[in-house]
Design a protein around this motif. Structure first.
Motif, PDB file in Angstrom:
ATOM      1  N   ARG A  64      40.399  39.224  35.650  1.00  0.00           N
ATOM      2  CA  ARG A  64      40.149  40.415  36.469  1.00  0.00           C
ATOM      3  C   ARG A  64      40.031  39.966  37.923  1.00  0.00           C
ATOM      4  NH1 ARG A  64      34.107  41.268  33.936  1.00  0.00           N
ATOM      5  NH2 ARG A  64      33.423  39.201  34.498  1.00  0.00           N
ATOM      6  N   LEU A  65      40.746  40.656  38.776  1.00  0.00           N
ATOM      7  CA  LEU A  65      40.754  40.349  40.200  1.00  0.00           C
ATOM      8  C   LEU A  65      39.826  41.339  40.886  1.00  0.00           C
ATOM      9  CD1 LEU A  65      41.958  38.464  42.292  1.00  0.00           C
ATOM     10  CD2 LEU A  65      43.860  40.055  42.528  1.00  0.00           C
ATOM     11  N   LEU A  66      38.594  40.912  41.105  1.00  0.00           N
ATOM     12  CA  LEU A  66      37.568  41.754  41.709  1.00  0.00           C
ATOM     13  C   LEU A  66      37.399  41.349  43.168  1.00  0.00           C
ATOM     14  CD1 LEU A  66      34.991  41.542  38.791  1.00  0.00           C
ATOM     15  CD2 LEU A  66      36.658  43.345  39.223  1.00  0.00           C
ATOM     16  N   THR A  67      37.542  42.316  44.069  1.00  0.00           N
ATOM     17  CA  THR A  67      37.487  42.012  45.498  1.00  0.00           C
ATOM     18  C   THR A  67      36.565  42.988  46.219  1.00  0.00           C
ATOM     19  OG1 THR A  67      39.389  43.431  45.936  1.00  0.00           O
ATOM     20  CG2 THR A  67      39.852  41.110  45.482  1.00  0.00           C
ATOM     21  N   GLY A  68      36.386  42.742  47.501  1.00  0.00           N
ATOM     22  CA  GLY A  68      35.595  43.637  48.330  1.00  0.00           C
ATOM     23  C   GLY A  68      34.188  43.808  47.815  1.00  0.00           C
ATOM     24  N   GLU A  69      33.765  45.039  47.663  1.00  0.00           N
ATOM     25  CA  GLU A  69      32.410  45.343  47.221  1.00  0.00           C
ATOM     26  C   GLU A  69      32.232  45.168  45.716  1.00  0.00           C
ATOM     27  OE1 GLU A  69      30.063  47.907  49.061  1.00  0.00           O
ATOM     28  OE2 GLU A  69      30.991  47.532  50.994  1.00  0.00           O
ATOM     29  N   ASN A  70      33.319  44.947  44.985  1.00  0.00           N
ATOM     30  CA  ASN A  70      33.264  44.816  43.529  1.00  0.00           C
ATOM     31  C   ASN A  70      33.317  43.366  43.064  1.00  0.00           C
ATOM     32  OD1 ASN A  70      33.242  47.621  43.010  1.00  0.00           O
ATOM     33  ND2 ASN A  70      35.419  47.697  43.461  1.00  0.00           N
ATOM     34  N   LYS A  71      32.910  42.426  43.900  1.00  0.00           N
ATOM     35  CA  LYS A  71      32.985  41.012  43.553  1.00  0.00           C
ATOM     36  C   LYS A  71      32.173  40.712  42.297  1.00  0.00           C
ATOM     37  CE  LYS A  71      33.408  39.769  48.366  1.00  0.00           C
ATOM     38  NZ  LYS A  71      32.744  39.207  49.527  1.00  0.00           N
ATOM     39  N   GLY A  72      32.758  39.879  41.431  1.00  0.00           N
ATOM     40  CA  GLY A  72      32.055  39.449  40.233  1.00  0.00           C
ATOM     41  C   GLY A  72      31.239  38.202  40.498  1.00  0.00           C
ATOM     42  N   TYR A  73      30.532  37.723  39.484  1.00  0.00           N
ATOM     43  CA  TYR A  73      29.701  36.529  39.630  1.00  0.00           C
ATOM     44  C   TYR A  73      30.522  35.277  39.904  1.00  0.00           C
ATOM     45  CZ  TYR A  73      25.837  39.296  37.796  1.00  0.00           C
ATOM     46  OH  TYR A  73      24.877  40.255  37.623  1.00  0.00           O
ATOM     47  N   GLY A  74      31.773  35.259  39.455  1.00  0.00           N
ATOM     48  CA  GLY A  74      32.635  34.100  39.657  1.00  0.00           C
ATOM     49  C   GLY A  74      33.528  34.184  40.872  1.00  0.00           C
ATOM     50  N   TYR A  75      33.260  35.120  41.771  1.00  0.00           N
ATOM     51  CA  TYR A  75      34.117  35.341  42.934  1.00  0.00           C
ATOM     52  C   TYR A  75      34.198  34.094  43.819  1.00  0.00           C
ATOM     53  CZ  TYR A  75      35.894  37.208  47.315  1.00  0.00           C
ATOM     54  OH  TYR A  75      36.639  37.425  48.443  1.00  0.00           O
ATOM     55  N   VAL A  76      35.436  33.701  44.167  1.00  0.00           N
ATOM     56  CA  VAL A  76      35.638  32.642  45.156  1.00  0.00           C
ATOM     57  C   VAL A  76      36.475  33.122  46.333  1.00  0.00           C
ATOM     58  CG1 VAL A  76      35.275  30.691  43.595  1.00  0.00           C
ATOM     59  CG2 VAL A  76      37.561  31.595  43.879  1.00  0.00           C
ATOM     60  N   ASP A  77      37.442  34.006  46.093  1.00  0.00           N
ATOM     61  CA  ASP A  77      38.212  34.612  47.178  1.00  0.00           C
ATOM     62  C   ASP A  77      39.024  35.773  46.601  1.00  0.00           C
ATOM     63  OD1 ASP A  77      40.831  33.656  46.255  1.00  0.00           O
ATOM     64  OD2 ASP A  77      40.299  31.715  47.105  1.00  0.00           O
ATOM     65  N   ASP A  78      39.658  36.532  47.486  1.00  0.00           N
ATOM     66  CA  ASP A  78      40.374  37.743  47.066  1.00  0.00           C
ATOM     67  C   ASP A  78      41.666  37.467  46.289  1.00  0.00           C
ATOM     68  OD1 ASP A  78      38.422  39.325  48.161  1.00  0.00           O
ATOM     69  OD2 ASP A  78      39.635  40.057  49.838  1.00  0.00           O
ATOM     70  N   ARG A  79      42.138  36.212  46.247  1.00  0.00           N
ATOM     71  CA  ARG A  79      43.377  35.880  45.536  1.00  0.00           C
ATOM     72  C   ARG A  79      43.130  35.266  44.159  1.00  0.00           C
ATOM     73  NH1 ARG A  79      43.994  32.280  49.614  1.00  0.00           N
ATOM     74  NH2 ARG A  79      44.673  30.820  48.036  1.00  0.00           N
ATOM     75  N   THR A  80      41.861  34.980  43.845  1.00  0.00           N
ATOM     76  CA  THR A  80      41.543  34.254  42.621  1.00  0.00           C
ATOM     77  C   THR A  80      40.895  35.166  41.589  1.00  0.00           C
ATOM     78  OG1 THR A  80      41.206  32.256  43.934  1.00  0.00           O
ATOM     79  CG2 THR A  80      40.327  32.250  41.693  1.00  0.00           C
ATOM     80  N   PRO A  81      41.587  35.426  40.488  1.00  0.00           N
ATOM     81  CA  PRO A  81      40.983  36.263  39.440  1.00  0.00           C
ATOM     82  C   PRO A  81      39.905  35.491  38.681  1.00  0.00           C
ATOM     83  CG  PRO A  81      43.091  35.458  38.692  1.00  0.00           C
ATOM     84  CD  PRO A  81      42.936  34.989  40.116  1.00  0.00           C
ATOM     85  N   GLU A  82      39.013  36.239  38.049  1.00  0.00           N
ATOM     86  CA  GLU A  82      37.936  35.652  37.261  1.00  0.00           C
ATOM     87  C   GLU A  82      38.266  35.767  35.775  1.00  0.00           C
ATOM     88  OE1 GLU A  82      33.950  36.927  38.317  1.00  0.00           O
ATOM     89  OE2 GLU A  82      34.776  37.668  40.215  1.00  0.00           O
ATOM     90  N   LEU A  83      37.962  34.703  35.054  1.00  0.00           N
ATOM     91  CA  LEU A  83      38.141  34.686  33.613  1.00  0.00           C
ATOM     92  C   LEU A  83      36.983  35.401  32.934  1.00  0.00           C
ATOM     93  CD1 LEU A  83      39.482  33.512  30.971  1.00  0.00           C
ATOM     94  CD2 LEU A  83      37.818  31.653  31.202  1.00  0.00           C
ATOM     95  N   ALA A  84      37.308  36.199  31.944  1.00  0.00           N
ATOM     96  CA  ALA A  84      36.319  36.759  31.023  1.00  0.00           C
ATOM     97  C   ALA A  84      36.808  36.391  29.628  1.00  0.00           C
ATOM     98  CB  ALA A  84      36.212  38.268  31.184  1.00  0.00           C
ATOM     99  N   ILE A  85      35.925  35.854  28.805  1.00  0.00           N
ATOM    100  CA  ILE A  85      36.308  35.448  27.455  1.00  0.00           C
ATOM    101  C   ILE A  85      35.109  35.629  26.534  1.00  0.00           C
ATOM    102  CG2 ILE A  85      35.773  33.018  27.938  1.00  0.00           C
ATOM    103  CD1 ILE A  85      38.106  32.299  25.981  1.00  0.00           C
ATOM    104  N   ALA A  86      35.378  36.069  25.330  1.00  0.00           N
ATOM    105  CA  ALA A  86      34.315  36.243  24.344  1.00  0.00           C
ATOM    106  C   ALA A  86      34.888  36.020  22.941  1.00  0.00           C
ATOM    107  CB  ALA A  86      33.707  37.636  24.436  1.00  0.00           C
TER     108      ALA A  86
END
Length: 119
Positions: A26-48
């Motif tokens: 998931r590519l979360l940017t701006g005000e919706n940054k996730g806990y794994g946010y590093v920059d606006d071009r890097t999506p975050e992994l979610a796995i379960a």
């Protein structure tokens, strides 16, 4: 057990048609940054993976296929994890590294940090 891969890279236990795990980006940017946010071009992994299906190679298979697909679209992927998460070893085997100075005290009082893999 069969693996079915699509945008969500899910795996389904064939004998009972029960969803046992999923991995997605998931590519979360701006005000919706996730806990794994590093920059606006890097999506975050979610796995379960359901607890009773862990340590059977399902996470390894999901990550193998997800990373193979993602590296054609993204320069890197990030994630956030608790330091005590047994999956940290899995992430390191795939090449994720802890992001410097990313450690925080999480909501349960433990340590969490970000990890990132570059392609």
């Amino acid at each position: 057990m069969s693996l079915f891969f699509g945008k969500c890279f899910t795996t389904i236990l064939e004998s009972s048609n029960q969803l046992v795990g999923a991995a997605w980006l998931r590519l979360l940017t701006g005000e919706n940054k996730g806990y794994g946010y590093v920059d606006d071009r890097t999506p975050e992994l979610a796995i379960a993976i359901l607890p009773q299906h862990r340590n059977k190679g399902i996470g390894t298979q999901l990550l193998t296929h997800l990373l193979a697909s993602a590296k054609t679209s993204y320069p890197s992927i990030s994630l956030s994890t608790r330091a005590t998460n047994p999956a940290v070893g899995l992430y390191k085997r795939f090449g994720w590294e802890v992001v410097a100075d990313s450690e925080i005290i999480n909501r349960v009082g433990g340590i969490s940090f970000k990890m990132k893999i570059d392609f």
